[in-house]
Design an enzyme around this catalytic site. Sequence first.
Site, mmCIF file in Angstrom:
data_model
loop_
_atom_site.group_PDB
_atom_site.id
_atom_site.type_symbol
_atom_site.label_atom_id
_atom_site.label_comp_id
_atom_site.label_asym_id
_atom_site.label_seq_id
_atom_site.Cartn_x
_atom_site.Cartn_y
_atom_site.Cartn_z
ATOM 1 N N HIS A 30 0.829 -1.196 0.000
ATOM 2 C CA HIS A 30 0.000 0.000 0.000
ATOM 3 C C HIS A 30 0.873 1.260 0.000
ATOM 4 O O HIS A 30 0.626 2.196 -0.752
ATOM 5 C CB HIS A 30 -0.910 0.001 1.224
ATOM 6 C CG HIS A 30 -1.829 -1.161 1.302
ATOM 7 N ND1 HIS A 30 -3.209 -1.047 1.201
ATOM 8 C CD2 HIS A 30 -1.591 -2.489 1.484
ATOM 9 C CE1 HIS A 30 -3.772 -2.246 1.312
ATOM 10 N NE2 HIS A 30 -2.796 -3.137 1.488
ATOM 11 N N ASP A 135 -5.837 5.642 1.149
ATOM 12 C CA ASP A 135 -6.142 4.217 1.049
ATOM 13 C C ASP A 135 -7.535 3.983 1.608
ATOM 14 O O ASP A 135 -7.930 4.597 2.598
ATOM 15 C CB ASP A 135 -5.103 3.416 1.844
ATOM 16 C CG ASP A 135 -5.082 1.948 1.461
ATOM 17 O OD1 ASP A 135 -6.089 1.256 1.758
ATOM 18 O OD2 ASP A 135 -4.091 1.484 0.889
#
Length: 485
Positions: A30, A135
């Site tokens: 991520h 995210d």
Amino acid sequence: MGTLAPPAPDHLKKSAKVVVVMVPFPAQGHLNQLLHLSRLISAAGLPVHYLTTISHSRQAKLRVHGWDPLTVKNVHFHELFIPPFSSPPPNPNNNENFPTHLQPVFNASILLRQPISDILRTLSYQFKRVVIIHDSLMSYVVQDFSSLPNAESYSFHSVSACTLFFFMWERMGKPFGIDPESEFLKGLPSIDGCFSSEFIKFVNSQHEFTTLSAGKIYNTSHVIEKPFIEFLAREEIGKGKKQFALGPFNPIIVQTTKQQNCFSRHKSLIWLDKQGPNSVLYISFGTTTSFSHDQIKEIAKGLEKSEQKFIWVAREADRGDIFKTQEEDSVKMVFPEEFETRVLKAGNGMILRDWAPQLEILRHPATGGFLSHCGWNSCMESISMGVPIVAWPVHSDQPRNAFLVSKILEIGLVVRDWGKRKELVTWDMVKKSVKRLMASKEGDQIRRRAAELGDNLRQSVVAEGGTGKIQFESFFNHITRNNLN
């Protein structure tokens, strides 16, 4: 190095009125994707602020490859403090494949809400528009942006459009039909065993805050996932929100050190220079996978028996803070007796126990395949470099990423069926999978398809009228709209 981003409009070159804030989830796949996206947006002329913990900021900068974030002047790193937390080492003999040892890190991420809120408020005084790209697993953390009149957020999903679509489609009760004979459904793996119950609770806790975003961003492309991107944009799922497929985020023209002397170039690349085209299998199972000693031995034996050349990144899974690993607590992969010695003596392979320049390895002409866990970050890097995949999914989005790669795109093959994930993968299975890709006519055909798809994907972001270029320009124009002079 080339850039995928269009030139900045004149009014933004003179005085930036828009600022972009990146809020990644604290896990390597991520962190890396949003750091790559930071490069693209900063190259287009906008300042970018990258917000994460002290250790994860260091981790992202240390491990990024293909470019140097320290040379990019308008990417600003904020190293945020959170109280110390306890995170156990990875357990390769855990009954669950999901990296439960990282859950304390995930839980601790919610403590970033206040410091991030403070930064957003400060930036809102300095810029006419604050664009937050976060995210999807950090939706709770950024929720306070909604109180700022000049802020808007975009939820970033770190998985393939295929994986995300089926997750949402099933979760929403299949709001529209798909032909049961469609290739999209034949052999689709279940999500059984993909996540721990605690992580599912964490995901659900973020869900209510994702509705605050103005749109969604994906690290993918219409070149590879057009049907699934279109499914996600349908009203039943997209709810009318903006959808942007901006991938690949990773550089497609990789900075190389080939002109430098051998002391500054990674040893794996020097070794690859001596190998024939498409003759080496690159092996890496990412940062969250720990195999049992028995499984490691089977992989090693299978590689030897395959008689194929390889580079194996043999690392244990990350801990919560990679900089706090104690030597006495560290776990080292144990290979069969004399395995490393035989490999080195024969010159058939290389074993790396530290971080490897994955993009450069994949881009090297000697690399002919990638044995991978099929994390989406690795998939996109492999696809963009035109390298086929031997898929060995372990948890999370990986089984359905592997399905996309092998069944839909037909640029890879799967080591074993997801339904047999609890069974030991024998050395013979490893050998057969490796030889199928690296030493067969079928493998040659897969390699050709992967190379063609990689070419098409790269062209899409550099050629005029390319779908990737159009998508990025559309996103850039959207976040700088309304003549912010």
